[in-house]
Design an enzyme around this catalytic site. Structure first.
Site, PDB file in Angstrom:
ATOM      1  N   ASP A  67       0.636  -1.017  -0.260  1.00  0.00           N
ATOM      2  CA  ASP A  67      -0.056  -0.099  -0.018  1.00  0.00           C
ATOM      3  C   ASP A  67       0.751   1.314   0.023  1.00  0.00           C
ATOM      4  OD1 ASP A  67       0.898  -0.623   2.557  1.00  0.00           O
ATOM      5  OD2 ASP A  67      -1.163  -1.009   3.347  1.00  0.00           O
ATOM      6  N   ASN A 136      -7.720  -3.135  14.128  1.00  0.00           N
ATOM      7  CA  ASN A 136      -9.071  -3.421  13.680  1.00  0.00           C
ATOM      8  C   ASN A 136      -9.064  -4.625  12.790  1.00  0.00           C
ATOM      9  OD1 ASN A 136      -8.117  -2.264  11.278  1.00  0.00           O
ATOM     10  ND2 ASN A 136      -9.555  -0.606  11.158  1.00  0.00           N
ATOM     11  N   HIS A 138      -7.233  -4.854  10.079  1.00  0.00           N
ATOM     12  CA  HIS A 138      -7.037  -4.870   8.645  1.00  0.00           C
ATOM     13  C   HIS A 138      -5.689  -5.396   8.135  1.00  0.00           C
ATOM     14  CE1 HIS A 138      -4.864  -0.482   9.202  1.00  0.00           C
ATOM     15  NE2 HIS A 138      -3.912  -1.445   9.150  1.00  0.00           N
ATOM     16  N   GLU A 143      -9.842  -2.194   4.988  1.00  0.00           N
ATOM     17  CA  GLU A 143     -10.399  -1.903   6.536  1.00  0.00           C
ATOM     18  C   GLU A 143     -11.658  -2.825   6.462  1.00  0.00           C
ATOM     19  OE1 GLU A 143      -8.703  -0.344   8.311  1.00  0.00           O
ATOM     20  OE2 GLU A 143      -8.279   1.705   7.654  1.00  0.00           O
TER      21      GLU A 143
HETATM   22  C1  F6R Z   1       1.377  -1.562   5.941  1.00  0.00           C
HETATM   23  C2  F6R Z   1       0.159  -2.070   5.954  1.00  0.00           C
HETATM   24  C3  F6R Z   1      -0.571  -2.064   7.483  1.00  0.00           C
HETATM   25  C4  F6R Z   1       0.091  -2.634   8.490  1.00  0.00           C
HETATM   26  C5  F6R Z   1      -0.748  -2.461   9.968  1.00  0.00           C
HETATM   27  C6  F6R Z   1       0.253  -2.780  11.173  1.00  0.00           C
HETATM   28  O1  F6R Z   1       2.229  -1.750   4.885  1.00  0.00           O
HETATM   29  O2  F6R Z   1      -0.165  -2.578   5.129  1.00  0.00           O
HETATM   30  O3  F6R Z   1      -1.785  -3.029   7.283  1.00  0.00           O
HETATM   31  O4  F6R Z   1       0.810  -3.928   8.386  1.00  0.00           O
HETATM   32  O5  F6R Z   1      -1.484  -1.349  10.112  1.00  0.00           O
HETATM   33  O6  F6R Z   1       0.970  -1.800  11.443  1.00  0.00           O
HETATM   34  P1  F6R Z   1       2.152  -1.569  12.466  1.00  0.00           P
HETATM   35  O7  F6R Z   1       3.045  -2.941  11.976  1.00  0.00           O
HETATM   36  O8  F6R Z   1       2.578  -0.606  12.420  1.00  0.00           O
HETATM   37  O9  F6R Z   1       1.351  -2.092  13.786  1.00  0.00           O
END
Ligand code: F6R
Length: 240
Positions: A67, A136, A138, A143
């Site tokens: 992303d 959440n 995701h 989401e």
């Molecule tokens: C990042 C991504 C997100 C993160 C998720 C966890 O490329 O796709 O899904 O993996 O938000 O983020 P952290 O590792 O910062 O807790």
């Protein structure tokens, strides 16, 4: 879906880097799906060490990142383009032309998304996909929703994600939209490795592992994948 529980984030990083190293040794021209955020940083450090000591090489590797934020310059300190270069690409022997990161500023987001999916297909599909998980549930920026997404698309970020990620942004400058690989793009990867640490992820891990497969917890879809593994610490596993 396999679940492995570790004591520390360092142990997770070592195990995760070992899985990626095995993949690169078996297939030096592997196609890697990569993630940003706090979760993969230690794994990337381990991969850099393995590359520097000659155990693995990225010289034939192609990468596709999950992303990228919209409406943020590519060289912004918080862009995922910058993150990936500062945490991995600048320290390994990857060719810049083999790095694929969505352009969150593309004038035509739908075309950017379709071109990205086509480039993954053209590369032969993702051999191994690294994931983190949002509080959440995701994955990527898929989401919680009424239905599972298909290919790459532009998404409006939820309040929960904005709250989690705004710690990296000053004032109220966190982007509200992102481009993300869709659930179907992620599920097409041949192997998936998700890493999660800390108590804040415990609810999402509980819903992923013990709950039903539902787009309300996007990561729960990994139960339908034939080769998905979760590497989590005791805090993230505390509700299992
Ligand atoms: C990042 C991504 C997100 C993160 C998720 C966890 O490329 O796709 O899904 O993996 O938000 O983020 P952290 O590792 O910062 O807790």
């Amino acid at each position: 879906m396999e679940v492995k529980i570790f004591n520390t984030a360092e142990e997770i990083a070592a195990a995760c880097a070992e899985i990626f190293a095995e993949q690169l040794i078996k297939k030096p021209d592997s196609v890697l799906g990569l993630a940003t955020g706090a979760s993969p940083v230690k794994t990337y450090n381990e991969l850099i060490k393995k590359c520097k000591n000659g155990e693995i090489s990225f010289s034939q590797v192609k990468t596709f990142n999950l992303d990228e934020y919209c409406d943020l310059p590519r060289d912004d300190k918080n862009s995922y383009y910058t993150f990936m270069h500062e945490n991995l690409f600048n320290y390994v022997d990857i060719k810049e032309e083999n790095v694929h990161i969505l352009d969150g500023n593309a004038a035509d987001a739908d075309k950017e998304a379709a071109d990205f999916d086509a480039a993954i297909d053209e590369a032969g599909g993702i051999d191994i996909q690294l994931l983190g998980i949002g509080t959440n549930g995701h994955i990527g920026f898929n989401e919680p929703s009424d239905s599972f997404s298909d290919g790459t698309f532009k998404v409006k970020l939820t309040d929960s994600t904005i709250k989690s990620n705004s710690i990296y942004f000053e004032n109220d400058s966190m982007p509200r939209f992102a481009l993300t690989m869709g659930i179907n793009s992620i599920m097409k990867a041949k192997k998936i490795v998700l890493i999660a640490t800390g108590e804040a992820k415990a609810d999402a891990i509980k819903a992923t592992v013990d709950g039903e497969v539902t787009p309300i917890c996007p990561a729960s879809v990994l139960k339908n994948h034939s080769d998905a593994i979760l590497l989590i610490d005791k805090e993230a596993a505390k509700l299992l």
